[in-house]
Design a protein around this motif. Structure first.
Motif, PDB file in Angstrom:
ATOM      1  N   UNK A 198     -26.883  23.373 -13.506  1.00 48.67           N
ATOM      2  CA  UNK A 198     -26.541  23.866 -14.847  1.00 48.67           C
ATOM      3  C   UNK A 198     -27.781  23.825 -15.739  1.00 48.67           C
ATOM      4  N   UNK A 199     -28.543  22.741 -15.663  1.00 50.32           N
ATOM      5  CA  UNK A 199     -29.764  22.626 -16.462  1.00 50.32           C
ATOM      6  C   UNK A 199     -30.765  23.709 -16.053  1.00 50.32           C
ATOM      7  N   UNK A 200     -30.905  23.967 -14.755  1.00 47.12           N
ATOM      8  CA  UNK A 200     -31.815  25.006 -14.278  1.00 47.12           C
ATOM      9  C   UNK A 200     -31.412  26.376 -14.812  1.00 47.12           C
ATOM     10  N   UNK A 201     -30.114  26.683 -14.773  1.00 43.14           N
ATOM     11  CA  UNK A 201     -29.651  27.985 -15.263  1.00 43.14           C
ATOM     12  C   UNK A 201     -29.889  28.131 -16.761  1.00 43.14           C
ATOM     13  N   UNK A 202     -29.677  27.068 -17.525  1.00 42.98           N
ATOM     14  CA  UNK A 202     -29.915  27.129 -18.975  1.00 42.98           C
ATOM     15  C   UNK A 202     -31.389  27.374 -19.268  1.00 42.98           C
ATOM     16  N   UNK A 203     -32.267  26.654 -18.572  1.00 40.59           N
ATOM     17  CA  UNK A 203     -33.706  26.856 -18.775  1.00 40.59           C
ATOM     18  C   UNK A 203     -34.116  28.280 -18.420  1.00 40.59           C
ATOM     19  N   UNK A 204     -33.587  28.797 -17.317  1.00 42.86           N
ATOM     20  CA  UNK A 204     -33.899  30.160 -16.908  1.00 42.86           C
ATOM     21  C   UNK A 204     -33.423  31.158 -17.962  1.00 42.86           C
ATOM     22  N   UNK A 205     -32.229  30.945 -18.505  1.00 45.53           N
ATOM     23  CA  UNK A 205     -31.699  31.853 -19.527  1.00 45.53           C
ATOM     24  C   UNK A 205     -32.552  31.813 -20.801  1.00 45.53           C
ATOM     25  N   UNK A 206     -32.989  30.613 -21.176  1.00 41.87           N
ATOM     26  CA  UNK A 206     -33.835  30.474 -22.369  1.00 41.87           C
ATOM     27  C   UNK A 206     -35.185  31.162 -22.151  1.00 41.87           C
TER      28      UNK A 206
END
Length: 82
Positions: free
Chosen positions: A67-75
């Motif tokens: 989840x943290x990886x996906x959020x960073x990628x989206x940002x």
């Protein structure tokens, strides 16, 4: 040679569970599991293993790490787009 000592004496002298009943508020009174402060009914040795060793583990896409990886990628993607 017969011993007069009661063999259950050591079982009766075992440390007791420190958990309290929600309903009555009294102590549990069951013997605590060796190395724990509570009995088996109140959580000693309970729970499941982590990650892929847990019986409910399926794929890990919703794990905290992913989840943290996906959020960073989206940002990062949002910063690149005008």
């Amino acid at each position: 040679m017969k011993s007069d000592a009661n063999p259950m004496q050591s079982a009766h002298a075992a440390p007791r569970c420190t958990a309290h009943s929600k309903r009555t508020g009294f102590l549990c009174k069951n013997p605590a599991v060796r190395g724990w402060r509570v009995c088996r009914m109140h959580g000693a040795r309970g729970g499941h293993k982590e990650l892929s060793e847990n019986p409910a583990y399926i794929h890990g896409n919703r794990s905290r790490k992913n989840i943290i990886k996906r959020r960073l990628f989206s940002e990062m993607l949002a910063l690149l787009q005008p």
